[in-house]
Design an enzyme around this catalytic site. Structure first.
Site, short mmCIF file in Angstrom:
data_model
loop_
_atom_site.label_atom_id
_atom_site.label_comp_id
_atom_site.label_asym_id
_atom_site.label_seq_id
_atom_site.Cartn_x
_atom_site.Cartn_y
_atom_site.Cartn_z
N SER A 24 0.85 -1.19 0.00
CA SER A 24 0.00 0.00 0.00
C SER A 24 0.88 1.24 0.00
O SER A 24 1.98 1.22 0.54
CB SER A 24 -0.89 0.02 1.25
OG SER A 24 -1.58 1.25 1.36
N TYR A 41 -2.73 -0.73 10.04
CA TYR A 41 -2.63 -1.04 8.62
C TYR A 41 -1.31 -0.55 8.03
O TYR A 41 -0.60 -1.29 7.35
CB TYR A 41 -3.81 -0.40 7.88
CG TYR A 41 -3.87 -0.71 6.41
CD1 TYR A 41 -4.37 -1.92 5.95
CD2 TYR A 41 -3.45 0.23 5.46
CE1 TYR A 41 -4.44 -2.19 4.60
CE2 TYR A 41 -3.52 -0.04 4.11
CZ TYR A 41 -4.02 -1.26 3.68
OH TYR A 41 -4.08 -1.53 2.33
#
Length: 254
Positions: free
Chosen positions: A139, A152
């Protein structure tokens, strides 16, 4: 020879493992590899479409001991992959103050520790065959902090370095390891953060009060856009690319 022909020649009857095939990027990647002739083995807890899969493996990536045994069995059956595509991931959306240990561990376990087990299970196979590649979907949040996304962001930073280290260790065997780092992509994970129908426009415009830039390309990525990039980087069309993080976010983190 056209790119499409090269890909079909490369992937005909090749075994490709894809995690997170129940929906989103994982499902799209599985469909793309299948169309090229690959025997796709898909991993997830739930499946929405198995027509593109050679074999579906129902598993909970949070249960590491069971996962390790499952992967060992597949390798023993001669089903180790030509490409390992790590897509599965979860998001815990909460400030550090209110984030529970259970939420933190859920992100680290599924987004990072499970990937470690997948890579480890295939490691000796890659060394022996000296072909193929690993692609992990990370990501852009691995390098750009986001409010309420500590678990995350940390898990994606960790899995990025895990994948790049695998690339360094496997380079002498001709096996490539890369990271595709998407930004906002039209998946259930993304839409789950939207408060109302203006969610897409808000993401594109950005959130200055949260120190989050918008998207210069003025659109959210589709799962197919990310999946096509995965196929390219995994394939021999990208044969001199390894240990790279390829960010695909429309310019959001330039």
């Amino acid at each position: 020879m056209s790119f499409d022909t090269q890909l079909k020649t490369e992937y005909q009857d090749k075994v490709v493992w894809v995690t997170g095939v129940g929906q989103g990027i994982g499902l799209s990647a599985a469909q793309h590899f299948s169309k090229l002739g690959a025997k796709v083995i898909g991993f997830d807890k739930h499946f929405s479409d198995t027509t593109c899969l050679y074999k579906s493996v129902q598993c909970d990536l949070a249960k590491l001991t069971e996962l390790e045994a499952t992967l060992s069995e597949l390798v023993a059956q001669g089903l180790a992959p030509y490409n390992l595509i790590n897509v599965a991931g979860v998001l815990e959306f909460e400030t550090i103050e209110h984030l529970s240990l259970a939420q933190w561990m859920q992100c680290q376990t599924i987004n990072n520790s499970a990937v470690f087990l997948f890579i480890k299970a295939c490691y000796e196979h890659f060394k022996t065959t000296q072909q193929g590649s690993i692609v992990t979907v990370g990501s852009n949040a691995a390098n750009t902090p986001r409010q309420k996304m500590a678990a995350y962001c940390a898990s994606k930073a960790a899995v990025t370095q895990l994948t790049l280290t695998a690339g360094l260790e496997l380079a002498n065997y001709g096996v490539r390891c890369n990271v595709i780092a998407p930004g906002s992509t039209l998946t259930p994970m993304q839409t789950g953060m939207w408060r109302d129908e203006s969610g897409a426009n808000n993401v594109i415009a950005g959130f200055p009060q949260e120190y989050k830039l918008g998207i210069p390309l003025q659109k959210i990525a589709t799962v197919d856009e990310i999946a096509r990039s995965i196929v390219f980087v995994a394939s021999q069309l990208s044969s001199h690319t390894t240990m790279q993080v390829i960010t695909i976010d429309g310019g959001a983190t330039f």
